[in-house]
Every structure is written in C-alpha cells, then in structure tokens.
Design an enzyme around this catalytic site. Structure first.
Site, PDB file in Angstrom:
ATOM      1  N   ARG A 213      -0.388  -5.213  -6.441  1.00 35.04           N
ATOM      2  CA  ARG A 213      -1.436  -6.015  -6.397  1.00 35.04           C
ATOM      3  C   ARG A 213      -1.453  -7.367  -6.905  1.00 35.04           C
ATOM      4  O   ARG A 213       0.524  -6.989  -7.702  1.00 35.04           O
ATOM      5  CB  ARG A 213      -2.958  -5.668  -7.422  1.00 35.04           C
ATOM      6  CG  ARG A 213      -3.301  -4.510  -6.727  1.00 35.04           C
ATOM      7  CD  ARG A 213      -4.770  -4.172  -7.260  1.00 35.04           C
ATOM      8  NE  ARG A 213      -5.607  -2.938  -6.788  1.00 35.04           N
ATOM      9  CZ  ARG A 213      -5.192  -1.810  -6.845  1.00 35.04           C
ATOM     10  NH1 ARG A 213      -3.755  -1.600  -7.765  1.00 35.04           N
ATOM     11  NH2 ARG A 213      -5.492  -0.794  -5.814  1.00 35.04           N
TER      12      ARG A 213
ATOM     13  N   TYR B  18      -7.030   1.943   6.616  1.00 29.93           N
ATOM     14  CA  TYR B  18      -6.616   2.143   7.042  1.00 29.93           C
ATOM     15  C   TYR B  18      -5.898   2.288   8.171  1.00 29.93           C
ATOM     16  O   TYR B  18      -5.617   2.000   9.220  1.00 29.93           O
ATOM     17  CB  TYR B  18      -4.933   1.421   6.174  1.00 29.93           C
ATOM     18  CG  TYR B  18      -4.788   0.851   4.958  1.00 29.93           C
ATOM     19  CD1 TYR B  18      -4.436  -0.939   5.526  1.00 29.93           C
ATOM     20  CD2 TYR B  18      -5.988   0.877   4.031  1.00 29.93           C
ATOM     21  CE1 TYR B  18      -3.846  -1.561   4.512  1.00 29.93           C
ATOM     22  CE2 TYR B  18      -4.794   0.073   2.503  1.00 29.93           C
ATOM     23  CZ  TYR B  18      -4.180  -1.468   3.206  1.00 29.93           C
ATOM     24  OH  TYR B  18      -4.591  -2.268   2.633  1.00 29.93           O
TER      25      TYR B  18
ATOM     26  N   ARG C 289      -0.529  -6.982   0.572  1.00 32.03           N
ATOM     27  CA  ARG C 289      -0.528  -5.581   0.521  1.00 32.03           C
ATOM     28  C   ARG C 289      -1.168  -5.553   1.787  1.00 32.03           C
ATOM     29  O   ARG C 289      -0.688  -4.090   2.219  1.00 32.03           O
ATOM     30  CB  ARG C 289      -1.725  -5.314  -0.295  1.00 32.03           C
ATOM     31  CG  ARG C 289      -2.405  -4.252  -0.978  1.00 32.03           C
ATOM     32  CD  ARG C 289      -2.895  -4.206  -2.334  1.00 32.03           C
ATOM     33  NE  ARG C 289      -3.336  -3.030  -3.081  1.00 32.03           N
ATOM     34  CZ  ARG C 289      -3.534  -2.525  -2.842  1.00 32.03           C
ATOM     35  NH1 ARG C 289      -1.735  -1.914  -4.116  1.00 32.03           N
ATOM     36  NH2 ARG C 289      -3.992  -1.165  -3.206  1.00 32.03           N
TER      37      ARG C 289
ATOM     38  N   HIS D  57      -4.538   4.679  -4.335  1.00 36.26           N
ATOM     39  CA  HIS D  57      -5.686   4.538  -4.562  1.00 36.26           C
ATOM     40  C   HIS D  57      -6.176   5.727  -5.007  1.00 36.26           C
ATOM     41  O   HIS D  57      -5.553   6.861  -5.195  1.00 36.26           O
ATOM     42  CB  HIS D  57      -6.191   4.393  -3.096  1.00 36.26           C
ATOM     43  CG  HIS D  57      -6.288   3.479  -2.353  1.00 36.26           C
ATOM     44  ND1 HIS D  57      -5.956   3.333  -0.942  1.00 36.26           N
ATOM     45  CD2 HIS D  57      -6.055   1.948  -3.032  1.00 36.26           C
ATOM     46  CE1 HIS D  57      -5.670   1.561  -0.334  1.00 36.26           C
ATOM     47  NE2 HIS D  57      -6.228   1.316  -1.427  1.00 36.26           N
TER      48      HIS D  57
ATOM     49  N   HIS E   2      -3.030 -11.030  -1.426  1.00 31.14           N
ATOM     50  CA  HIS E   2      -3.908  -9.548  -0.870  1.00 31.14           C
ATOM     51  C   HIS E   2      -3.341  -9.384   0.448  1.00 31.14           C
ATOM     52  O   HIS E   2      -3.447  -8.545   0.675  1.00 31.14           O
ATOM     53  CB  HIS E   2      -4.673  -9.632  -1.367  1.00 31.14           C
ATOM     54  CG  HIS E   2      -5.588  -7.935  -1.764  1.00 31.14           C
ATOM     55  ND1 HIS E   2      -5.194  -7.343  -2.515  1.00 31.14           N
ATOM     56  CD2 HIS E   2      -6.254  -7.206  -1.011  1.00 31.14           C
ATOM     57  CE1 HIS E   2      -5.668  -6.029  -2.975  1.00 31.14           C
ATOM     58  NE2 HIS E   2      -5.890  -6.065  -1.897  1.00 31.14           N
TER      59      HIS E   2
ATOM     60  N   LYS F 234      -5.625  -2.349 -12.056  1.00 34.17           N
ATOM     61  CA  LYS F 234      -6.668  -2.356 -11.430  1.00 34.17           C
ATOM     62  C   LYS F 234      -7.319  -1.078 -11.480  1.00 34.17           C
ATOM     63  O   LYS F 234      -8.746  -1.190 -12.430  1.00 34.17           O
ATOM     64  CB  LYS F 234      -6.741  -3.007  -9.691  1.00 34.17           C
ATOM     65  CG  LYS F 234      -8.819  -2.954  -9.129  1.00 34.17           C
ATOM     66  CD  LYS F 234      -8.513  -3.358  -8.212  1.00 34.17           C
ATOM     67  CE  LYS F 234     -10.220  -3.224  -7.781  1.00 34.17           C
ATOM     68  NZ  LYS F 234     -10.127  -3.932  -6.029  1.00 34.17           N
TER      69      LYS F 234
END
Length: 659
Positions: free
Chosen positions: A378, A522, A490, A513, A487, A406
């Site tokens: 990120r 994904y 990413r 994640h 982003h 994040k």
C-alpha cells in the site's frame, strides 16, 4: 515593530565609548581616508540626533529608514547589529537587506558557519544558487534577529521570526514570501546539522484530534456523552479510527441540531420521529469538508456512517449508560448492501506499457511506483519504509520488510534482482540524512524515502502515475485518459500472482491480509483453479456430444474384442458385453463389484469364463498402466486379484461325483 537594545547608549560616556569602538573598526577597514571620514561622519550624525539608540529602534520603521537614508548611517547600524550592541527587527532587516551589506558582513565574520550550512545543503542536493541564498541571506538574518550565533539557534527562534514576519506591515509581499521560504530551508539545514531539534513543517491546517471534533457537538449534554465515548474508545482503537467515528456522529447530531433542535439528550431519541427521517436525508446529504462543492455522498460513505452511529448507540446501551435510549434505534436491515467489485487490475499489455513509461519519471516516482508494482504494498506502507527494511536470508534471497500499515501487521515480501537494483540505486542517490520523527510511533526514523530532508507525499506518486498514463497513451473507450491509482498496482500484483498459480494462503501472506475473505476476492478474477474446473467440465460436455447415440429400435453397434481393447477409452469386462468410459470421467466406482463381493460364489463350470475375464482384466491393467491411468490400473488390479482368488479356490476343490 520594535527590538530590544541589550547595551543601550543612554549617556554621553557610553555614546563616546560606542563611537570609539566603531572608529577603531573603521580604521581597520581596507578603504581610503575619504570613505573612513564619510562613515564616521554618518555615525556621529545619527548619535547626535538620537542620544538613545534603543529609543530610536522603537520608532516606526519608515521613520528609521528616513533617518538612515538622510544620515547614510547604514554601515554604522549594521556594525551595531553584528557586534550585538543592538538587536534588529525583521522589518528593518528586510526593508533594505542588500543595500546595507549586513548579510555579507555577517557571512564574512562567520565564514565557518556559512560553509557548514552550505555542506548541509549539498547533502540535501540543493542547487548552488539556493545554497548561497540560504547560507548568506537567511541564516544571517535569523541569527542577527535572535542575537545568537549559528550554534545558539533554537526552534523557537525560527518560530518567533516567522510570527514577526507575518505581522510586518512594511515588508513587501515578495520579500516576505522569499524570506519565509529561505527560513524554511535554513531550519532544514540546521536540523541536518543537529542544531535544532525539529525539522520545519509545511504550513497548513493541523488535523483535529477526536476530542477537538467532539467539542463541536451543539447539544451540551450530548456533547458530554460523546466526549466520554471517544475517550473510552481511545484506549483501544487508533486515533484515526476514533476520529472517523466522531465525524460520523457529528453528521447525526448536526442534523438533529438543524431539524430537531428540541432534542437535547440521547434518551429523547425516537426511531420514527428522528432516526428514520435522518436515514432518508443522510443517503443523499451534501458532502462535508473543504472540497465538498456540489457533490453528495456515495453509498460507500453512507454505509460506514450508519455503522459508526449504530456502534455508538449499541455500545452505550451495552455499557449501561443512563443516557442511552430506551430501545434499539438502528437495525442491521438499515444498512445498505454494498457492491462487491473485484480488484481492478491492469491487463498485461497495459501493465507493460505503463511500467515502461514509469521508467522515465523522476527518481522518487520511478522508484516508488516500481516498488509498488513489484511488492503489492500500500502507499502508506511504501512511504513508511525505513533504511533497514532489506533482509538477507542465506539461501532464500533478499526480502523486504513491510512496516506496520493499515491492518497493523508486519510482513516480508521477496524481492527479485531487478527490484533490488532499483532500491540500491535509490539508496545510493538518497545520501545520508538525519532521521526525522515518526508521526505515529514518535521516535526518530530513518525513512527510506526522504528528499531534501522531507518526506515525499502520496500526491507525488499519483501525479507521477498520471504522467506515466499520458506518456503510455492509455485511454478508455471514450478516449479519456485511463484512471490508474497506486492501489491499482497492488491489484495488478495480486492478480498476476493468482494467475500464475500461487496458492491463496501464500497470496494472503504477501498482501498482508488478516482474513481469508480479503484474499478470496482475487480468486474470482482468473484463478487457475476455476479455469481448470471449467476446462474439465467443458471436456466432459465435448466428449458427451461426440458419443454415438443409438436410435430407438436399432441394435447398438458392438465393437469386436480387438478394437475394444485398443480403443482410447477406459474399458471394463462385464458378464455379457463391454463398458466404455471417457478417461476424463475417471475410474468407475461400480465396475466389477460382484467379482469383488464376499457373497460372490462361482461354480466350477464357470472356470473358462473366469479365466477369459482374468485375461481381459490383465490386458486392461497393462493398457491403463501404459497410458498413465493409474487409478484405472489399480482398479483392474483389484479385480484381477479377486478373480485369481476365485480360480485358486475352484481349482483346489475336489471333483463332484457327476463330473
């Protein structure tokens, strides 16, 4: 503006002594006798007009400038400033800085300090012209104004100088702007030298804390409860999270103040009278903030606002606060269903064209965008990287340690040789700079991305992407430039890995994640697993379409034994015929189950049939083994073992009397 006089010449003896010192200074200058006489005469005239120089310094700037112009006493006053007999104010310094020769005189007196500032400027990659402006103009001004040498400067001296500059009425706008910029750079250089404790901060509004936001609630009793609530949340949640929830509450309470001013306490709230009208209004309310324009909020903003309000009402009810409403006001059914878009990844051709254009950007944008594409970080994680982010593991290559971001998790990402070369090139040109305070961790941090002593922003990266998109000629179907954000890189990273066959647990670790649901997005894109399942199903469909269908009333064509054994299908020897299956369908779980059943008892008269069946099964086993159909070969082997057992038992039994 006025300034103090540390050593005021308040009597004749002091004035004579001051003039005598100045005369000794002028006599030592490499100038002719006429110039010496002119300087001494100007000093004598100023002292005659103003017996108390401290009182003269308190006069308005235009009056002082008129006296200096009339007496031509600038050299004398400049000497008083440099020697510390007078403390100048910025208005006087900036009214005619070049004409007085004051900065040049200070620089000549403090040549070592000027060179130190110049060396710091070269480390920050300033131009020589900018180094001259800062070291020979800005630094003398702030040192003279503070009455100290370079090593005596403190953060407060720059703050006071800027505050005084903001109120200087007789300084032109151009001079004020140039001086402010130079003082900013001078403080940067002083920070790099370790003279001041803090680097300069760009001018702009400071973000409000959650407590400051809560104090803007109009209703006093509700305000007290909101302050109490956000104070409680601050013990466990991040400040940004608490601030976001506070802003969501402000939307509701501002609505109440405007539409229901009689509501002063939380326990006065009613769903029908207050909440349901708020829901209808808030769905299309105007955007708040400086950039609101004529926009209304989107569904993705409306949803979290309701979630935060619902959390507030349910929290205070669960905590047993006396101010809580008597019944539930918001339900899960009030929350709109959000769309679930798949990650927006660039197609391979656009990805290649964009990264080729990125290679032509400035060093920071080029390095930052290439690193985002190669690691899937990120933007905030990228900008928070520190110089010690590279890790070398013996036999496992170089990895990048991604800092807390994040989701407050750290992770490591492997680097290929090309990405490592990009990082090495940046670190080499970055040079050595003094660590700056981490905005969240409140400790000195040697950030990887520092330019001229300052941290570059995500805005720079977004602008760099726009330039790269334009250079690559990427456009939508309506011929407008393709919208690409950091982003997007990413998403492109994650999509390329999932298409390359990476497992979801590995992708989850690389992307940082914390729940599998985040990574499963994904898998919806073009997962090899989904593609393989599709191909399998389509192969079955195609095989089914190619199988001959026997019309009703027509005898089926039965292949001879040799053709059947040589066919490309799975084959099973059954009692009264043949079974043919497509290889894609796998081994039949029901084939030859009788021969393998414990209740199967063949009679001696069936020995020839069993021997023929065993021969077929062995031939089918060898055929399946040759073709690599291992599951089918194993099934045939089990049938052969069962048949051999039956034949051994029959051959071992004695002949019957009638045989």
């Amino acid at each position: 503006m006025t300034a103090t006089l540390p050593l005021p010449a308040t009597n004749a003896t002091a004035r004579v002594d001051l003039f005598g010192r100045y005369q000794a200074h002028v006599d030592a200058l490499p100038i002719n006798a006429g110039s010496c006489y002119a300087r001494l005469r100007a000093a004598r005239m100023l002292l005659a007009r103003h017996r108390d120089l401290s009182g003269w310094m308190s006069q308005p700037t235009p009056a002082r400038l008129a006296d200096l112009h009339r007496t031509k006493a600038w050299p004398f006053v400049s000497w008083c400033f440099i020697e510390g007999h007078l403390r100048p104010d910025l208005e006087l310094l900036l009214s005619k800085p070049g004409g007085t020769g004051l900065p040049a005189a200070w620089a000549a007196r403090h040549a070592g300090d000027v060179e130190r500032i110049a060396a710091a400027g070269r480390r920050l990659r300033w131009s020589e012209n900018w180094i001259r402006q800062v070291s020979r103009l800005a630094v003398p001004i702030v040192c003279l104004h503070a009455g100290v040498g370079l090593d005596g400067l403190r953060d407060e001296d720059f703050t006071v100088a800027l505050e005084e500059l903001a109120g200087a009425a007789y300084v032109s706008t151009s001079a004020s702007t140039k001086t402010r910029t130079r003082l900013f750079a001078a403080r940067q250089a002083c920070y790099q030298l370790g003279i001041v404790a803090h680097p300069p901060r760009k001018a702009g509004p400071v973000a409000h804390t959650p407590a400051q936001l809560a104090e803007t609630v109009h209703q006093p009793e509700i305000r007290r409860e909101v302050v109490r609530y956000i104070t409680t949340l601050g013990a466990t949640l991040k400040q940004a999270t608490v601030a976001g929830r506070t802003k969501a509450l402000l939307v509701f309470f501002d609505y109440l103040a405007e539409h229901h001013p009689r509501v002063r306490r939380l326990n006065q709230l009613d769903r029908v009278a207050h909440v349901e009208p708020f829901l209808a209004w808030a769905r299309h309310r105007p955007w708040r903030g400086a950039n609101r324009g004529d926009r209304t909020i989107s569904l993705t903003q409306f949803h979290p606002d309701l979630v935060d309000l619902r959390c507030f009402l349910e929290d205070i009810a669960c905590w047993g606060w006396a101010s809580a409403p008597g019944r539930r006001l918001l339900f899960i059914s009030d929350l709109p269903r959000l769309p679930e878009p798949m990650p927006r990844a660039l197609p391979p051709d656009q990805d290649a064209a964009l990264m080729a254009a990125v290679a032509g950007l400035d060093p920071f944008c080029r390095t930052g965008l290439q690193l985002l594409r190669a690691t899937g970080m990120r933007v905030g994680e990228l900008l928070d990287l520190e110089l010690d982010c590279l890790l070398d593991f013996a036999g496992h290559g170089t990895w990048l340690r991604v800092p807390l971001g994040k989701l407050a998790t750290e992770r490591t990402v492997p680097l290929d040789t090309d990405t490592l070369a990009v990082l090495d090139a940046w670190i080499t040109q970055r040079g050595q700079q003094r660590p700056i305070l981490h905005p969240r961790l409140h400790r000195p941090a040697d950030f990887l991305f520092l330019e001229r002593g300052r941290r570059p922003t995500a805005f720079r990266l977004r602008q760099g992407l726009k330039r790269a998109v334009a250079a690559a000629g990427l456009r939508r179907s309506d011929q407008t430039p393709l919208h690409v954000t950091p982003h997007t890189l990413r998403h492109t990273y994650g999509t390329s890995l999932i298409n390359g066959g990476i497992g979801l647990p590995a992708l989850m670790a690389l992307l940082g994640h914390v729940t599998p649901e985040m990574t499963l997005r994904y898998a919806k894109l073009a997962s090899p697993t989904v593609r393989a399942a599709y191909e399998t199903a389509m192969a079955n469909v195609r095989v089914g379409r190619l199988l001959p269908l026997t019309p009703a009333g027509v005898a089926a064509a039965v292949p001879d034994r040799v053709s059947w054994l040589r066919s490309e299908m799975l084959k099973t020897r059954v009692a009264h015929g043949f079974c043919s299956r497509s290889e894609i369908a796998g081994a039949c779980p029901y084939a030859n189950i009788c021969e393998q059943c414990d209740n199967y008892q063949p009679a001696p008269e069936f020995i020839p049939a069993l021997q023929a069946q065993l021969a077929d099964v062995n031939a089918l086993h060898d055929d399946a083994q040759t073709r690599g159909w291992h599951a089918e070969a194993a099934r045939h082997q089990r049938v052969a073992d069962s048949l051999q057992g039956h034949l051994r038992r029959l051959n071992a039994e004695p002949d019957t009397p009638n045989a």
